[in-house]
Scaffold this active site. Structure first.
Site, mmCIF file in Angstrom:
data_model
loop_
_atom_site.group_PDB
_atom_site.id
_atom_site.type_symbol
_atom_site.label_atom_id
_atom_site.label_comp_id
_atom_site.label_asym_id
_atom_site.label_seq_id
_atom_site.Cartn_x
_atom_site.Cartn_y
_atom_site.Cartn_z
ATOM 1 N N ARG A 104 33.410 67.160 8.834
ATOM 2 C CA ARG A 104 34.725 67.659 9.266
ATOM 3 C C ARG A 104 34.735 68.256 10.688
ATOM 4 O O ARG A 104 35.667 67.991 11.439
ATOM 5 C CB ARG A 104 35.292 68.651 8.248
ATOM 6 C CG ARG A 104 35.593 67.981 6.899
ATOM 7 C CD ARG A 104 36.328 68.894 5.937
ATOM 8 N NE ARG A 104 37.656 69.191 6.374
ATOM 9 C CZ ARG A 104 38.029 70.324 6.952
ATOM 10 N NH1 ARG A 104 37.158 71.308 7.135
ATOM 11 N NH2 ARG A 104 39.268 70.506 7.343
ATOM 12 N N GLU A 113 49.887 67.045 -6.121
ATOM 13 C CA GLU A 113 48.593 66.353 -6.062
ATOM 14 C C GLU A 113 47.611 67.086 -5.163
ATOM 15 O O GLU A 113 47.158 66.543 -4.155
ATOM 16 C CB GLU A 113 48.868 65.001 -5.399
ATOM 17 C CG GLU A 113 48.481 63.792 -6.142
ATOM 18 C CD GLU A 113 49.060 62.578 -5.421
ATOM 19 O OE1 GLU A 113 49.612 61.734 -6.130
ATOM 20 O OE2 GLU A 113 48.988 62.472 -4.186
ATOM 21 N N PRO A 114 47.277 68.328 -5.441
ATOM 22 C CA PRO A 114 46.420 69.074 -4.532
ATOM 23 C C PRO A 114 44.927 68.760 -4.712
ATOM 24 O O PRO A 114 44.476 68.533 -5.839
ATOM 25 C CB PRO A 114 46.693 70.527 -4.945
ATOM 26 C CG PRO A 114 47.018 70.425 -6.391
ATOM 27 C CD PRO A 114 47.626 69.088 -6.637
ATOM 28 N N CYS A 116 21.055 62.553 14.905
ATOM 29 C CA CYS A 116 20.918 62.123 16.295
ATOM 30 C C CYS A 116 22.264 61.789 16.931
ATOM 31 O O CYS A 116 22.566 60.625 17.217
ATOM 32 C CB CYS A 116 19.981 60.919 16.379
ATOM 33 S SG CYS A 116 18.339 61.391 15.933
ATOM 34 N N GLU A 117 23.082 62.770 17.084
ATOM 35 C CA GLU A 117 24.402 62.654 17.715
ATOM 36 C C GLU A 117 24.654 63.977 18.405
ATOM 37 O O GLU A 117 24.506 65.033 17.777
ATOM 38 C CB GLU A 117 25.516 62.476 16.665
ATOM 39 C CG GLU A 117 25.518 61.188 15.897
ATOM 40 C CD GLU A 117 25.964 60.000 16.719
ATOM 41 O OE1 GLU A 117 26.768 60.169 17.650
ATOM 42 O OE2 GLU A 117 25.482 58.884 16.436
ATOM 43 N N TYR A 131 37.424 66.311 12.756
ATOM 44 C CA TYR A 131 38.711 66.977 13.019
ATOM 45 C C TYR A 131 38.543 68.301 13.785
ATOM 46 O O TYR A 131 39.434 69.148 13.721
ATOM 47 C CB TYR A 131 39.437 67.373 11.727
ATOM 48 C CG TYR A 131 39.369 66.533 10.511
ATOM 49 C CD1 TYR A 131 39.860 65.233 10.515
ATOM 50 C CD2 TYR A 131 38.894 67.065 9.305
ATOM 51 C CE1 TYR A 131 39.860 64.476 9.336
ATOM 52 C CE2 TYR A 131 38.897 66.320 8.135
ATOM 53 C CZ TYR A 131 39.376 65.032 8.167
ATOM 54 O OH TYR A 131 39.389 64.305 7.015
ATOM 55 N N TYR A 157 36.138 67.723 0.774
ATOM 56 C CA TYR A 157 35.873 66.784 1.871
ATOM 57 C C TYR A 157 34.539 67.065 2.575
ATOM 58 O O TYR A 157 34.424 66.926 3.795
ATOM 59 C CB TYR A 157 37.047 66.779 2.885
ATOM 60 C CG TYR A 157 38.373 66.540 2.198
ATOM 61 C CD1 TYR A 157 38.681 65.287 1.679
ATOM 62 C CD2 TYR A 157 39.297 67.568 2.006
ATOM 63 C CE1 TYR A 157 39.880 65.069 1.007
ATOM 64 C CE2 TYR A 157 40.489 67.362 1.332
ATOM 65 C CZ TYR A 157 40.776 66.109 0.834
ATOM 66 O OH TYR A 157 41.955 65.903 0.167
HETATM 67 C C1 LIG Z 1 48.092 60.802 -1.314
HETATM 68 C C2 LIG Z 1 47.350 62.075 -1.242
HETATM 69 N N1 LIG Z 1 47.525 62.982 -2.207
HETATM 70 C C3 LIG Z 1 46.851 64.146 -2.201
HETATM 71 C C4 LIG Z 1 45.957 64.452 -1.193
HETATM 72 C C5 LIG Z 1 45.236 65.757 -1.261
HETATM 73 O O1 LIG Z 1 45.462 66.539 -0.157
HETATM 74 P P1 LIG Z 1 44.846 68.017 -0.116
HETATM 75 O O2 LIG Z 1 43.402 67.888 -0.429
HETATM 76 O O3 LIG Z 1 45.088 68.468 1.278
HETATM 77 O O4 LIG Z 1 45.580 68.833 -1.105
HETATM 78 C C6 LIG Z 1 45.761 63.540 -0.152
HETATM 79 C C7 LIG Z 1 44.823 63.856 0.932
HETATM 80 O O5 LIG Z 1 44.679 63.196 1.901
HETATM 81 C C8 LIG Z 1 46.475 62.315 -0.172
HETATM 82 O O6 LIG Z 1 46.320 61.409 0.790
#
Ligand SMILES: Cc1ncc(COP(=O)(O)O)c(C=O)c1O
Length: 430
Positions: free
Chosen positions: A321, A281-282, A352-353, A325, A381
């Site tokens: 980001r 799930e990238p 304004c931060e 982070y 992101y």
């Molecule tokens: C459940 C799940 N799957 C997949 C991802 C995708 O992660 P990335 O964008 O680092 O591949 C995330 C990111 O937070 C996630 O929470």
């Protein structure tokens, strides 16, 4: 066209800044295609019974949904809004997987009504909601259960999700996990296919995936013995790191998939069970480096002996980001791309931060108001996390492909910014 300028996917970025205005997100279709090809080579083309679900949270628009569809990927969504975007863009619901740690009743209903491919169960209460909705719609829902294997990943604490003390999923030894497994196995409205884990994001070490598998395998041995359950599917999440700066150490996809698949295949061979379908799930690794953001330099402020600030026309609203982070970015002066970087600058936004600093101590050629700066690797992101704080419109996104450019998302205008504001009678009568 000028050789002095930064080019991206065959396009002159300074000309794009003039044409569309700044801040401006750029997305390279060639780069997305290339990353997807690399991932397919290392995973789906190499192993049978495997699938890629792009994590839409990284960047999702209707146009992006179509790209994901054309590239034959599945889609992971985490909210009713992301699901609606996919459905409106015509994405096949059976290729959608629904994650999220507190899915709301209406979100679950929208997913089940449309027959989504997978619901990833994140809590016991959610399973009740899924079963109620499944009954209402007469759809037996294919489900996975999300686990938090309890390994610690070397990434920022906010993007680590697989440790035991996490709001996501079930720790392996939690009583609620076993109740959920039993319930999902027993209900005629859920088809429990297997398990899901996602350890964290921007990961550069394959060990955390392998350690997580060890923990998941312990659970599978137990379930086989006690419940005669063998998984048909295993989702190992996303999280593969990308190049943000020279310090990043991203790895090719096969660095992760070769040992992961070997380990999975060995385990199921030893158990004399068919290997389940394996899903990844990238998000970031497919879209992150395919994005860049352009800004125009406005004021500059030199605090003698301390810092030279370059103030840009965007900031933490379009890229949260660094503030969230402490993320770092590679930055160039796109107008003077042929000049040596020789001056140290800190790039601050217009929000304004005091925390609205996008990049500290970056080397650029001598920079002047009006120059265009380009931040690299902003595809993931950034736009998906953008906000209207300080009533600042969200920038446009332009898709690039081999020298061509076209809007993917229009720039928000001032009218759209206030379109939901009302002046109630109570106020009018004041
Ligand atoms: C459940 C799940 N799957 C997949 C991802 C995708 O992660 P990335 O964008 O680092 O591949 C995330 C990111 O937070 C996630 O929470």
């Amino acid at each position: 066209m000028s050789e002095k300028h930064l080019f991206f996917d065959g396009c002159d970025t300074v000309a794009l800044a003039q044409k569309y205005g700044t801040p401006l997100y750029l997305v390279s279709l060639s780069d997305i295609e290339e990353k997807v090809r690399q991932l397919k080579d290392a995973f789906t083309e190499r192993y049978e019974n495997t699938r890629i679900a792009y994590a839409g949270k990284a960047f999702l628009t209707k146009g992006m949904v179509r790209i994901i569809d054309r590239l034959d990927l599945c889609l992971d969504v985490v909210s009713g809004g992301e699901l609606d975007c996919a459905l409106q863009a015509g994405f096949p619901p059976e290729r959608i997987e629904f994650n999220g740690n507190n899915k709301l009743p209406w979100e679950i209903d929208l997913a089940i009504k449309n027959g989504v491919g997978r619901m990833i169960i994140d809590g016991f209460h959610e399973l009740d909601l899924i079963i109620e909705s499944a009954k209402r719609h007469g759809y037996t829902v294919p489900v996975l259960i999300r686990l938090t294997p309890g390994v610690s990943a070397d990434s920022h604490d906010y993007i680590v999700t697989g440790k035991k003390d996490s709001k996501f999923g079930f720790p392996i030894d939690s009583p609620a996990l076993f109740e959920t497994i039993e319930r999902a196995m027993d209900s005629e409205w859920t088809n429990l296919l297997g398990f899901h884990f996602h350890i964290g994001s921007q990961l550069e070490d394959n060990k955390v995936y392998l350690d997580s598998l060890d923990i998941v395998f312990d659970l599978l041995r137990k379930l086989r013995k006690e419940k005669n359950f063998a998984p048909k599917e295993l989702n190992i999440g996303g999280g593969f790191g990308i190049r943000y700066t020279e310090e990043s150490n991203p790895k090719p996809f096969d660095y992760f998939f070769t040992p992961v698949m070997e380990k999975i295949e060995n385990f199921f061979q030893q158990e004399k069970l068919p290997r389940p379908h394996v899903v990844t799930e990238p998000g970031r690794s497919l879209i992150g480096e395919a994005g860049r953001t352009l800004y125009t330099v406005g004021s500059m402020k030199e605090i003698p002996g301390l810092r030279h600030y370059v103030l840009i026309d965007g900031g933490m609203n379009d890229n949260i980001r660094p503030a969230l982070y402490q993320a770092k970015y590679h930055v160039v002066n796109a107008s003077k791309f042929d000049e040596e970087p020789s001056e140290l600058y800190t790039i601050a936004g217009k929000i304004c931060e005091s925390g609205d600093i996008l990049a500290k101590d970056v080397l650029l050629p001598p920079t002047k108001p009006g120059d265009i700066l380009a931040f690299y690797s902003t595809g993931a992101y950034n736009h998906s996390m953008a906000s209207n704080y300080n009533k600042i419109p969200i920038p446009a996104v332009v898709l690039l492909y081999q020298g061509k450019d076209e809007l993917l998302v229009k720039r928000q205008n001032l009218e759209e910014l206030h379109q939901n504001d009302l002046i109630p009678k109570l106020v009018q009568e004041l």
